[in-house]
Write a protein that holds these residues in place. Sequence first.
Motif, PDB file in Angstrom:
ATOM      1  N   PHE A  29       0.615  -1.310  -0.298  1.00 44.46           N
ATOM      2  CA  PHE A  29      -0.334  -0.005   0.092  1.00 44.46           C
ATOM      3  C   PHE A  29       0.914   0.883  -0.257  1.00 44.46           C
ATOM      4  CE2 PHE A  29      -2.701   3.843   2.097  1.00 44.46           C
ATOM      5  CZ  PHE A  29      -3.572   3.441   1.726  1.00 44.46           C
ATOM      6  N   GLU A  60       0.902   4.248  -3.195  1.00 42.44           N
ATOM      7  CA  GLU A  60      -0.483   4.798  -3.223  1.00 42.44           C
ATOM      8  C   GLU A  60       0.443   6.713  -2.358  1.00 42.44           C
ATOM      9  OE1 GLU A  60      -2.582   4.871  -4.185  1.00 42.44           O
ATOM     10  OE2 GLU A  60      -4.295   2.832  -3.768  1.00 42.44           O
ATOM     11  N   ARG A  83      -5.298  -4.536  -3.272  1.00 37.40           N
ATOM     12  CA  ARG A  83      -6.794  -5.257  -2.784  1.00 37.40           C
ATOM     13  C   ARG A  83      -7.215  -4.605  -1.533  1.00 37.40           C
ATOM     14  NH1 ARG A  83      -7.154  -7.534  -8.161  1.00 37.40           N
ATOM     15  NH2 ARG A  83      -7.056  -9.517  -7.047  1.00 37.40           N
ATOM     16  N   ARG A  91      -6.324  -2.469   0.081  1.00 37.15           N
ATOM     17  CA  ARG A  91      -7.400  -0.668   0.628  1.00 37.15           C
ATOM     18  C   ARG A  91      -8.213  -1.263   0.752  1.00 37.15           C
ATOM     19  NH1 ARG A  91      -7.145   0.816  -6.346  1.00 37.15           N
ATOM     20  NH2 ARG A  91      -5.527   2.636  -5.927  1.00 37.15           N
ATOM     21  N   ARG A 125      -9.665   0.844   3.644  1.00 34.81           N
ATOM     22  CA  ARG A 125     -10.723   1.817   3.929  1.00 34.81           C
ATOM     23  C   ARG A 125     -11.708   2.230   5.322  1.00 34.81           C
ATOM     24  NH1 ARG A 125     -12.069   3.230  -2.554  1.00 34.81           N
ATOM     25  NH2 ARG A 125     -12.430   5.795  -1.711  1.00 34.81           N
ATOM     26  N   ARG A 153      -4.189   5.935  -8.618  1.00 33.85           N
ATOM     27  CA  ARG A 153      -4.089   5.736  -7.505  1.00 33.85           C
ATOM     28  C   ARG A 153      -5.902   6.660  -6.690  1.00 33.85           C
ATOM     29  NH1 ARG A 153       1.362   4.248  -7.445  1.00 33.85           N
ATOM     30  NH2 ARG A 153       1.499   4.836  -9.969  1.00 33.85           N
ATOM     31  N   LEU A 154      -5.104   5.561  -4.931  1.00 31.02           N
ATOM     32  CA  LEU A 154      -6.949   6.069  -4.295  1.00 31.02           C
ATOM     33  C   LEU A 154      -6.716   7.666  -3.706  1.00 31.02           C
ATOM     34  CD1 LEU A 154      -6.886   4.235  -1.543  1.00 31.02           C
ATOM     35  CD2 LEU A 154      -8.489   4.195  -2.975  1.00 31.02           C
ATOM     36  N   SER A 201     -11.481   8.662  -3.750  1.00 27.88           N
ATOM     37  CA  SER A 201     -11.308   8.640  -2.050  1.00 27.88           C
ATOM     38  C   SER A 201     -12.401   9.683  -1.610  1.00 27.88           C
ATOM     39  CB  SER A 201      -9.583   8.206  -1.822  1.00 27.88           C
ATOM     40  OG  SER A 201      -9.154  10.021  -2.624  1.00 27.88           O
ATOM     41  N   GLU A 213     -10.072  10.182   3.584  1.00 26.00           N
ATOM     42  CA  GLU A 213      -8.431   8.855   3.147  1.00 26.00           C
ATOM     43  C   GLU A 213      -7.920  10.460   2.198  1.00 26.00           C
ATOM     44  OE1 GLU A 213     -11.737   5.666   2.287  1.00 26.00           O
ATOM     45  OE2 GLU A 213     -10.805   6.950   0.145  1.00 26.00           O
TER      46      GLU A 213
END
Lengths: 187, 83
Positions: A135, A139, A164, A167, A171, B6-7, B12, B16
Amino acid sequence: MATASVLGVDGATMNPARDRLERMFLEHHEFIWRLLRRLGLDGDVAADTTQQVFLIAAERLGDIRPESERAFLFGTALRLSRSLLRRQKRCQLEDDMDLRQSEGSRQEELTDHNRAVALMDQILAKMDTDLVTVFVLFELEELSTAKISELLQIPLGTVASRLRRARDAFRTQALRAERSLRQSRQS
Amino acid sequence: MKDPERLLLSDSTNFERFVLRAARSEQPSPSHRRRMRRALFLAEFAFLTSGVKAAAAATANHFRHRRHHRRYGRWFGIDDSDA
């Protein structure tokens, strides 16, 4: 910091090994430090461990293939952090990472940025280390999945599935953290 | 296989994004940089005296302590004025 020479010595150096180490430092030390922070080490410990990573690199400079400096530093950082975290876990007292508990007095002193970083640390601390690693690299450090696969030496499909799951976990934990934060503000 | 977006750039939530942005921009403190400079100085010392690399690593640990900073810092000619 001057980029000409980390060591504070003016002019060109006569030592290619030192130049290489200096280049490695300039290009990668923030990446390594941030990675260690996100893997759960606090600021000072991350700084000490980053230093240790580069000392190991200095000792083993001859063994590091050109173009694989980042992979070497990354692998070393990962190993050191895992061993540190294992030790920390053994010594850890009861800590349920309750956000409400950590809000209150301490958080008021922090800036928004620091508070956000602290929240991120708490979120990542509740996730599996393997997931956190993927992650963070994807990210936060914006590496491609192919590069992550190369660094971690795992198949591309594994990177994708860990991402996956990471994430999803992120979340879920972020939602909990947000709710907890709201509750603490209301009370 | 194409990488997912990307998030931070996709769907998001505000919360976040708040934590992701902060974590992405976190940087080591100036004292961290100073310590790294010292560590690299020690690495150079190891190159100059190859064969005593372990000694250099041990010296680095000593450098973490202020007392040794003062004593060996002067000895090695490290400019500690910014510390």
